[in-house]
Design a protein around this motif. Sequence first.
Motif, PDB file in Angstrom:
ATOM      1  N   ARG A  36       0.812  -1.211   0.000  1.00 17.94           N
ATOM      2  CA  ARG A  36       0.000   0.000   0.000  1.00 17.94           C
ATOM      3  C   ARG A  36       0.851   1.269   0.000  1.00 17.94           C
ATOM      4  O   ARG A  36       0.434   2.299  -0.517  1.00 17.94           O
ATOM      5  N   LYS A  39       1.542   1.995  -3.508  1.00 18.78           N
ATOM      6  CA  LYS A  39       0.333   2.497  -4.171  1.00 18.78           C
ATOM      7  C   LYS A  39       0.041   3.936  -3.753  1.00 18.78           C
ATOM      8  O   LYS A  39      -0.416   4.745  -4.558  1.00 18.78           O
ATOM      9  N   TYR A  40       0.325   4.251  -2.503  1.00 20.84           N
ATOM     10  CA  TYR A  40       0.046   5.594  -1.995  1.00 20.84           C
ATOM     11  C   TYR A  40       1.007   6.625  -2.568  1.00 20.84           C
ATOM     12  O   TYR A  40       0.607   7.749  -2.898  1.00 20.84           O
ATOM     13  N   THR A  42       2.390   7.915  -5.174  1.00 24.51           N
ATOM     14  CA  THR A  42       2.441   8.262  -6.586  1.00 24.51           C
ATOM     15  C   THR A  42       3.258   9.537  -6.761  1.00 24.51           C
ATOM     16  O   THR A  42       3.574  10.234  -5.779  1.00 24.51           O
ATOM     17  N   TRP A 265      -7.656  -0.068  -3.560  1.00 23.67           N
ATOM     18  CA  TRP A 265      -6.562  -0.446  -2.676  1.00 23.67           C
ATOM     19  C   TRP A 265      -6.135  -1.905  -2.812  1.00 23.67           C
ATOM     20  O   TRP A 265      -5.252  -2.365  -2.101  1.00 23.67           O
ATOM     21  N   GLY A 266      -6.768  -2.618  -3.724  1.00 19.30           N
ATOM     22  CA  GLY A 266      -6.333  -3.977  -3.971  1.00 19.30           C
ATOM     23  C   GLY A 266      -6.940  -5.008  -3.054  1.00 19.30           C
ATOM     24  O   GLY A 266      -6.323  -6.034  -2.767  1.00 19.30           O
ATOM     25  N   ALA A 294       1.190  -4.645  -4.795  1.00 23.17           N
ATOM     26  CA  ALA A 294       0.700  -3.449  -5.511  1.00 23.17           C
ATOM     27  C   ALA A 294       0.116  -3.883  -6.831  1.00 23.17           C
ATOM     28  O   ALA A 294       0.648  -4.760  -7.500  1.00 23.17           O
ATOM     29  N   SER A 295      -0.985  -3.241  -7.191  1.00 18.54           N
ATOM     30  CA  SER A 295      -1.591  -3.574  -8.478  1.00 18.54           C
ATOM     31  C   SER A 295      -1.206  -2.563  -9.509  1.00 18.54           C
ATOM     32  O   SER A 295      -0.695  -1.500  -9.193  1.00 18.54           O
TER      33      SER A 295
END
Length: 295
Positions: A36, A39-40, A42, A265-266, A294-295
Amino acid sequence: MFRRRNNSNNCQEDDSLQRDAKVNELKAAIGPLSGRSLKYCTDACLMRYLEARNWNVDKSKKMLEETLNWRSTYKPEEIRWHEVASEGETGKVFRASFHDRYGRTVLILRPGLQNTSSQDNQIRHLVYLIENAILNLPDGQEQMAWLIDFTGWSLNTNVPIKTARDSANILQNHYPERLAIAFLYNPPRIFEAFWKIVKYFLDPKTFQKVKFVYPKKKDSVELMKSYFDVENLPTEFGGRATLQYDHEDFSRMMAQDDVKGASVWGFDNKLIHVSKGCMGTEVSPDPVPLALPAS
């Protein structure tokens, strides 16, 4: 830090290159991320932290690391509406059905409708709605707007100083550059004493975004109308629209957003139970492990 000149494409390109370089520098300073956190973080996220710390990479790194630690323990992305729905029964905080002139998500806050005494739950409810506002930002938009209606506000319904301080700290420390503007509409004179304390909790960047609007002060009214179409703006804020909060309808919408948030969030690989309850549709995901691919 960076200056833009509308009549010089070269200057704008130089600014962009400098910003990209700072983002890459911050990225390198943070080091490898996963789950996460990856992912957060960016590029747009890193840009916000840099902006909040005047493009100082060391200070931005410290701020971001503190947020990542906070998110790993508080887990704001895991909060589900049914966990905080009782806080929202009066519509004291909710996402508006309209955007401002810049396409920003709008949160409406009505502190006079305070209905609970648990400070932890009040903050958790606000954090949920901040996350929801971000989830519903249109592409290319990073910020939200707040409209605060003081109808019915009194010292009896006012949140404690500690709650106000903790809420302010979360907003400015863990959601930097997410707030574009906050309009405090027609606060009573007694609020001024409370504000004199609260304003010391705000950093200069956040403080500058808070605007007081009084119906009899034309300049403040015109400023607010420069951000909002009066046809969308509720009458409580000097507009022409009718403000209606239906808790069951809002609960159903939040339950749908919980499914959308889980996907973002996957959480897709986790079973999400959807059931009908007295509050409308509820979403209760299974517990999610901290680290996810992570996606």
